[in-house]
Structure formats: structure tokens, C-alpha cells
Scaffold this motif. Structure first.
Motif, mmCIF file in Angstrom:
data_model
loop_
_atom_site.group_PDB
_atom_site.id
_atom_site.type_symbol
_atom_site.label_atom_id
_atom_site.label_comp_id
_atom_site.label_asym_id
_atom_site.label_seq_id
_atom_site.Cartn_x
_atom_site.Cartn_y
_atom_site.Cartn_z
ATOM 1 N N SER A 17 -9.697 14.098 -13.779
ATOM 2 C CA SER A 17 -8.468 14.746 -13.317
ATOM 3 C C SER A 17 -8.051 15.831 -14.286
ATOM 4 N N LEU A 21 -7.881 19.064 -12.055
ATOM 5 C CA LEU A 21 -6.534 19.442 -11.629
ATOM 6 C C LEU A 21 -5.904 20.380 -12.648
ATOM 7 N N MET A 66 4.769 13.986 -8.356
ATOM 8 C CA MET A 66 3.629 14.581 -7.644
ATOM 9 C C MET A 66 4.057 15.814 -6.862
ATOM 10 N N GLY A 71 -0.502 17.035 -9.106
ATOM 11 C CA GLY A 71 -1.276 15.796 -9.132
ATOM 12 C C GLY A 71 -1.513 15.248 -10.512
ATOM 13 N N THR A 107 -3.602 6.580 -7.646
ATOM 14 C CA THR A 107 -2.869 7.860 -7.611
ATOM 15 C C THR A 107 -3.850 9.017 -7.476
ATOM 16 N N PHE A 108 -4.999 8.914 -8.147
ATOM 17 C CA PHE A 108 -6.001 9.969 -8.006
ATOM 18 C C PHE A 108 -6.507 10.065 -6.566
ATOM 19 N N THR A 110 -4.842 9.333 -3.905
ATOM 20 C CA THR A 110 -3.769 9.954 -3.123
ATOM 21 C C THR A 110 -3.771 11.463 -3.329
ATOM 22 N N VAL A 111 -3.888 11.910 -4.580
ATOM 23 C CA VAL A 111 -3.896 13.347 -4.872
ATOM 24 C C VAL A 111 -5.096 14.013 -4.207
ATOM 25 N N GLN A 115 -4.931 16.950 -1.482
ATOM 26 C CA GLN A 115 -5.597 18.217 -1.767
ATOM 27 C C GLN A 115 -6.555 18.592 -0.635
ATOM 28 N N VAL A 121 -0.973 19.882 -4.239
ATOM 29 C CA VAL A 121 0.126 18.956 -3.975
ATOM 30 C C VAL A 121 1.473 19.586 -4.308
ATOM 31 N N MET A 139 0.811 10.776 1.984
ATOM 32 C CA MET A 139 0.943 10.392 0.575
ATOM 33 C C MET A 139 1.324 8.920 0.461
ATOM 34 N N GLN A 143 -1.476 6.052 -0.850
ATOM 35 C CA GLN A 143 -1.114 5.330 -2.070
ATOM 36 C C GLN A 143 -1.010 3.832 -1.801
#
Length: 745
Positions: A17, A21, A66, A71, A107-108, A110-111, A115, A121, A139, A143
Motif C-alpha cells: 500500500s 497508494l 478513507m 486509502g 481495509t486494503f 476495501t480500498v 479504486q 477513494v 465501501m 469492509q
């Protein structure tokens, strides 16, 4: 393993990430949000009435960061939440690491999904309302699914339940938490941009005020409910008190009437008890105490009735199925008799579920059951019933936590055979059942008259065999064992023969299994051993050249299990004046491996006597090389089936070569059985096999025939070996009799 997998994936995800990101610009608001979430996190939660979940604010903070910072900032915040959340839960390092890895990984995911479908995000708020709402819903659900899915898999592995069952029970309703958090984060994301930290200063007290107000509301509801329950209990107690008082008054009113009618009631009670006692004794006389099924007596009564009906109606048909559980003794021996009784009871209920109302299931004793099929349309109905029972028994029995599989052998007797007495029909069904067991168990057989004839024949054979020793009908024959190095006579194998006065010569394959089944093999084996030792003693003293001859005698599995075997052999050696080293006892692989530990102890005791020990028919059983070194064995005997095919294919000779090499490495001698051709002899000599026996040298003969040529040079030395022991090919073919395997244990 799963815990560390999540930890590693979380660490890898965090590193990726940081590379993938964009790095956000952190400001004072981000630090304040992080600090507030760390302090509040899951401590501040609101229970949803009648739903198995609480609304917490930790996911709301992650969603808010977020949307505002992007992200990577959300992943960092999730890491912090996982760290402090894990410390609050247990404080153990593994729990903290798993919590961090799980939060970072979910969480990754979800991001990454946001994306993929909506672009960066942090720019989601710039889209139109419909896209923004779809993004917020995505989202929350991604999650929720990733977070609850990781936790459900870990909990399922720990509790050994299915993932779906664990997820339904513990995480299904937590979707409300994520949806609510996403909505709050979406509403607050725009406000925090405009109001900055002011919204936290102003909104914080409001949130706390609402939270504590709601908690007070819930406490008041609980208090009110408790007061209502207490009032209801007091009212119920008062009702019970009134009912008790009324009951006391009613009892006082009825007591006088009861005293007046007591004499009549006593007479009625005695009458009922007499009837119940009569019914009880009748039931006990005709039913099995364990399974409550009809017993043999009641089955016989019903059989009398249906036999009489069959006499009066020619088209009336019925059948009896005789059932015996396969390997029931194993259940008793391994799990105990209480589990065996449970199996019989459960078996009775299953059989009852297979029959019609007009049919009868009875327990005859032990693990034997019988079924009377009354008024069947045709004889095929009986075999169909047998198949249904076999299918019913394919599912296991669950007995006090033990899963037990069993099968049954079924014998079928049909009314078309013609019966006048119930005992005859049960006898024939029993005979058919034993035929089914002989066919391999877990099957059924229909009785025919040939079975009865065979059963009578076996019974007569058993009676004749019991008298055969006293009547001197049994003979011991001897087959020479030859040294393949020089052709010298090394010893003999003792073999049993039976010359029946009426049936003539009886093949050992017909009466040895009968002796095994009836237990006659134990006294019969000792009789053979004694006769063979007596004869060996005579031959050894006949000439000094015979002093080194040995005698091989087979031991059956039943003899191996006999507790007095060692002392019996010692007594025979002492009585016949045979040196123990000149006696070889042959035991098959199967007899040894039935109970390897017991066999090892027995063989050591026999070895202590000084006798030689041989493994007979080596290669045909199921012995393990890991056990072979534990047995004090002197000789391996290669089965005739390998020797007979030694020239047919390369793998056959390799098997023999391997056995000889194995014996040589373990310091054992090798005897090849069933040598019948010069080609086989040549191959065995090339493989350096020490000893051999077979029709090429001599068929088994009686003691008188052996005595005629034992003192002179055997014929095979003149035709197959030179004076110095080398192998020669005779100028004329050697006459070899047809192969007839008559050797027995």
C-alpha cells in the motif's frame, strides 16, 4: 498457521500500500481523529435491541479518513485500531498481530475494490450523488465481508465448525454496524471539510450526550422489565397459594369419600396388579429383555400359525430371514459390552423400520435376529427385504460418541421348500446364513436342499474326524527336504493323511479347515508332532549318517494361540528323546501376523527350547518386514506358487531372488517348496538357495517307504547330482509326477 498467514499478508499488504497508494498530507485533523478513535474505539458502542450486534465508532473513523485523506491513511488508521483493539481484547502478542493484520488486510481490500470501480477513494465525494451513494454502500459491504470473513474463517478453524455456520452465528448482523458507520462517515466527510475541528468540538459532546441518554433509556427499560417480572412472579405466587388452599379444601372434602371407597379401590388394585403381573410374565416369556423384541418362543408360535395357514391355502407364501451381525465380537472386545448392547438395541430398531406391520422381528440370542415375512406376494420379496436391510446398515451407528459400522449375513428360508415344524425352517435359514458368511459376509443366501445335505455331511465328517485318531485312520507322510548344494538328504516335512474306511482317501483340504473350525486341530497337531518325532528318532538311530536329519512340522493358528503349546512341545521332545535342534516348527505368515506381539513372545519361548523356527509360505501372507527382524526365525520357506512360475516371467525369479537375498542378509536359511522341474532346480541352484522339496525329488510317502531307501543313496543323487555334488543334466528325462498339492498345516 492461519493466524500467522493473516499477519504475514497484513504486513505484505501494508508494504504494498505504501508503494501503490499515494501518500496523503496529514494535518492536525487527522491526528485528532486518530487520537479520538484510539481513546473511544470499540469502548463506545450502542446495542441494537433484539439484534445480536452493537454499533461501534471505529469503522466510522476508518471510513471517514478513507473519504477525506484517501486509502493509505485509512489503512494506517486501521493498523492503529487493530493495535489498540488487540491490546484491549487480550494483550497477547499473537492476538495483537492478528488483529492488526486482519484490519490492514480488510481495509486494503476495501480500498482496492473502490479504486477498481470508482477511481481514487479521496475523490469519491466529488462524484454525483448516485455514484457517491453506490460507493458508500460498496465501501461498507466490502469492509464488512472481508473483515467478518477473515474472522469467521479463523474462528471456524479454532472451533472446528463450518465457516458458514460460524459466520451466520457471530457476524451476520454486524453488517448493520458497517452500514451505519459508512452513512455517518459519508455525512461527516463534507462537514469536516467545511467546519474543520469545530465539528469534533461541537459534535463530540452531542454524541456523548446521545449515547449516555440512550444507555439510560436502555437501563430504564431493563429496570421496568425487571419490576414487571417481579410483579408477575408475585402474582403467580399468590395464584399458586390460592390454588394450594383450594386444593387443601378439596382434599379435605374428598377424604371422607376416599375412606368410604378404600375397600373397593383396594380390591380393584389387587385385581389390576394380578392382571399386570400376568401380562408381565407373559411378555417376559415371549420377549427379549434387552431389545424388547419377540424371542425365539414367540417366533416359533407365529411360525406354527403361518405353517398351518400355508397348509390350508396353497397360494399363501411366507419366508424367514436369519441374520447374524458380522464382526460383533470385535465391537465387544474393543468398545465393551455396554456399547455392544447399545448396538443390538439400535439394530433392533433399524430392523423394525424395514418391515411391514404384519411382519415380525425377533431376537434369537447373542447377535442373531430373525424376520418372519408374513403373506409375501412372491419369493423375490424375501431377497428384496434382504437387500433393503443391507442398504439400511450402510449408515453408521452412533453409540455414546463412537461411530460403529457393521454388516449382517442373512440366510433365507422360503415356505415353498415345505415345512411342518418351525424348528426345521429356522435350522435351514441358519444354514443359509452360515453359507452367506462363508461367501465373504455382508451378503445373503437362499436355502436349498443341497445346503442341508452339505451340513449333514460336515457334521458326519466332524464326528468321523473325532474318532479317526482312536481308530488309527490318520497317517503321517513324509516329504524329503534336500540340500540343493550337493543333493544330500537334509530332513523331512511331516504331512497328515486320512484314509477313511468308507469314503477312502480324503483330501487334507477338505478336513483340515473343518479341524480348524472345530478346534480339533490342536489335539490333531500334537498327535502329528509326536508321531513325527518318534519316527525321526528311529531314523536317526538307524544309521550314524542320519543323526543330523531334522523334521519339519506345521503349527496352525489355533495351536499358536493355545496357552500350553510350549509345555506340550517340551513334553513331546522329552518323551521321544529328540534333540530340540532337529525339530523345525513351521508357522504361516498369516498366523504370525494375526497378533504380531503375541507371536513374537511365543516364538521367543519356543526358541528358548532349542527348536528351529520357520516362516511357511513366505510371500503369500501380509507380513511386515518391520516385524520380521523381531521374530527369532531360522528359515524362510518360499511358497510353491513362486517356485512354480519361476521361469514364466522375469519378475517371478526376481521375487525368489529377493527372498533368498533377504534371508541371507538376516542370517536365515531358505527352503524352496514345490520343485517339480529340472529348470526350476537349475534356477534355484544359481540363486544359491540352500534347500528344496518337491515332486522332482519325491512325493510324500509313508514311513516304511522312507525307511527302505533312507540308508542308501537317494535316486535323485544318481540322476541329478555328480559324486562331488555338482549339478548334471540326465541323459534321459526325469519322470516327474503330476502336481497335486496335498500339504496341510
Amino acid at each position: 498457521m492461519y493466524l500467522w498467514t493473516i499477519v504475514v499478508l497484513g504486513a505484505a499488504t501494508l508494504a504494498y500500500s505504501a508503494y501503490w497508494l499515494p501518500m496523503p498530507r496529514f494535518d492536525l485533523r487527522f491526528l485528532v481523529l486518530t487520537a479520538v478513535m484510539t481513546v473511544v474505539s470499540s469502548r463506545l458502542s450502542v446495542q441494537i435491541p433484539r439484534v445480536n450486534t452493537n454499533i461501534t465508532v471505529s469503522d466510522t473513523f476508518i471510513f471517514l479518513v478513507m473519504l477525506v485523506y484517501g486509502g493509505f491513511a485509512a489503512i494506517l488508521l486501521a493498523l492503529v485500531d487493530g493495535l489498540f483493539g488487540g491490546l484491549r481484547i487480550r494483550g497477547k502478542l499473537t492476538i495483537v498481530l492478528f488483529n492488526c493484520g486482519m484490519m490492514v488486510l480488510s481495509t486494503f481490500i476495501t480500498v482496492a475494490v473502490l479504486q477498481l470501480f470508482f477511481g481514487p477513494v479521496s475523490e469519491l465525494r466529488s462524484h454525483d450523488w448516485s455514484t457517491f451513494i453506490a460507493g458508500i454502500a460498496t465501501m461498507a459491504m466490502v469492509q464488512y465481508i472481508s473483515n467478518s470473513g477473515i474472522c469467521a474463517i479463523g474462528l471456524a478453524l479454532k472451533t472446528r465448525h463450518s465457516v458458514w455456520e460460524t459466520w451466520q452465528k457471530h457476524y451476520l448482523w454486524t453488517s448493520i454496524t458497517y452500514l451505519a458507520g459508512a452513512v455517518v462517515a459519508a455525512a461527516a466527510s463534507n462537514s469536516i471539510e467545511r467546519a474543520g475541528l469545530t465539528i469534533l468540538v461541537v459534535g463530540g459532546p452531542v454524541i456523548f450526550l446521545l449515547y449516555f441518554t440512550y444507555q439510560k433509556y436502555l437501563n430504564e427499560i431493563k429496570s421496568t422489565s425487571a419490576q414487571a417480572e417481579q410483579a408477575e412472579r408475585e402474582r403467580a405466587e399468590a395464584e399458586r397459594a390460592r390454588a394450594e388452599a383450594e386444593r387443601e379444601r378439596a382434599e379435605q372434602a374428598e377424604r371422607h369419600v376416599e375412606e368410604l371407597s378404600r375397600h373397593i379401590a383396594e380390591q380393584e388394585r389387587i385385581s389390576v396388579q394380578l392382571q399386570e403381573s400376568k401380562d408381565h410374565f407373559r411378555h417376559a416369556a415371549f420377549h427379549d429383555a434387552l431389545t424388547n423384541l419377540p424371542n425365539r418362543a414367540l417366533l416359533a408360535e407365529n411360525l406354527k400359525f403361518v405353517i398351518e395357514r400355508a397348509r390350508q391355502h396353497e397360494d399363501y407364501q411366507f419366508a424367514v430371514l436369519f441374520l447374524d451381525l458380522d464382526r460383533f465380537k470385535n465391537v465387544n472386545d474393543s468398545l465393551g459390552h455396554s456399547i455392544g448392547d447399545q448396538l443390538l438395541i439400535t439394530m433392533a430398531r433399524r430392523l423394525e423400520s424395514c418391515i411391514r406391520d404384519v411382519d415380525m422381528v425377533a431376537r434369537l440370542g447373542g447377535d442373531e435376529f430373525a424376520i418372519l415375512l408374513d403373506g409375501i406376494p412372491n419369493q423375490a420379496e424375501a431377497t428384496n427385504m434382504a437387500r433393503r436391510i443391507q442398504e439400511k446398515l450402510m449408515s453408521p451407528f452412533n453409540l455414546s460418541g463412537h461411530e460403529v459400522f457393521t454388516s449382517t449375513s442373512i440366510g433365507i428360508a422360503l415356505s415353498s421348500t415345505g415345512y411342518d415344524h418351525p424348528e426345521n425352517m429356522l435350522r435351514d435359514a441358519d444354514t443359509a446364513m452360515y453359507r452367506a458368511k462363508a461367501q465373504g459376509k455382508a451378503c445373503y443366501e437362499v436355502f436349498d436342499k443341497g445346503m442341508h445335505t452339505h451340513a449333514v455331511y460336515l457334521l458326519q465328517m466332524e464326528n468321523d474326524l473325532r474318532r479317526a485318531i482312536d481308530r488309527e485312520e490318520l497317517r503321517v507322510y513324509y516329504q524329503p527336504i534336500v540340500s540343493l548344494d550337493n543333493g544330500q538328504l537334509a530332513g523331512f516335512e511331516a504331512l497328515i493323511r486320512w484314509q477313511h474306511p468308507e469314503r477312502g482317501f480324503i483330501n487334507p483340504a477338505d478336513f483340515i479347515p473343518l479341524a480348524e473350525d472345530t478346534g480339533l486341530i490342536v489335539p490333531l497337531g500334537l498327535w502329528i508332532l509326536k508321531r513325527a518325532c518318534q519316527q525321526l528318532c528311529k531314523w536317526q538311530w538307524q544309521s550314524p549318517a542320519n543323526r543330523s536329519l531334522f523334521m519339519s512340522v506345521n503349527l496352525s493358528g489355533k495351536q499358536v494361540a493355545a496357552p500350553t503349546l510350549v509345555s506340550d512341545i517340551a513334553d513331546i521332545l522329552k518323551e521321544t528323546h529328540v534333540d530340540a535342534k532337529h525339530l523345525k516348527l513351521e508357522i504361516t505368515e498369516s498366523a504370525v501376523m494375526e497378533n504380531a506381539d503375541l507371536a513374537a513372545r511365543l516364538l521367543k519361548r519356543l526358541k528358548a527350547l532349542g527348536v528351529q523356527l520357520s516362516i511357511d509360505d513366505f510371500g503369500t501372507g501380509y507380513s511386515s518386514l518391520s516385524y520380521l527382524h523381531r521374530f527369532p526365525v531360522n528359515t524362510l520357506k518360499i511358497d510353491r506358487s513362486f517356485v512354480g512360475r519361476i521361469g514364466e516371467a522375469a519378475e517371478n525369479i526376481e521375487i525368489v531372488r529377493t527372498v533368498i537375498s533377504l534371508a541371507d542378509n538376516m542370517g536365515m536359511e531358505v527352503v524352496a517348496e514345490g520343485i517339480e522341474t529340472l529348470s526350476q532346480l537349475t534356477q534355484l541352484r544359481k540363486l544359491k538357495c540352500q534347500y528344496g522339496q518337491g515332486y522332482l525329488f519325491s512325493r510324500p510317502v509313508d514311513a516304511d517307504s522312507v525307511s527302505d531307501w533312507i540308508s542308501r543313496k537317494p535316486h535323485w543323487q544318481e540322476t541329478m547330482f555328480t559324486g562331488n555334488g555338482d549339478y548334471i543334466i540326465p541323459s534321459q528325462p526325469v519322470a516327474v509326477p503330476a502336481t497335486v498339492h496335498l500339504r496341510t498345516a
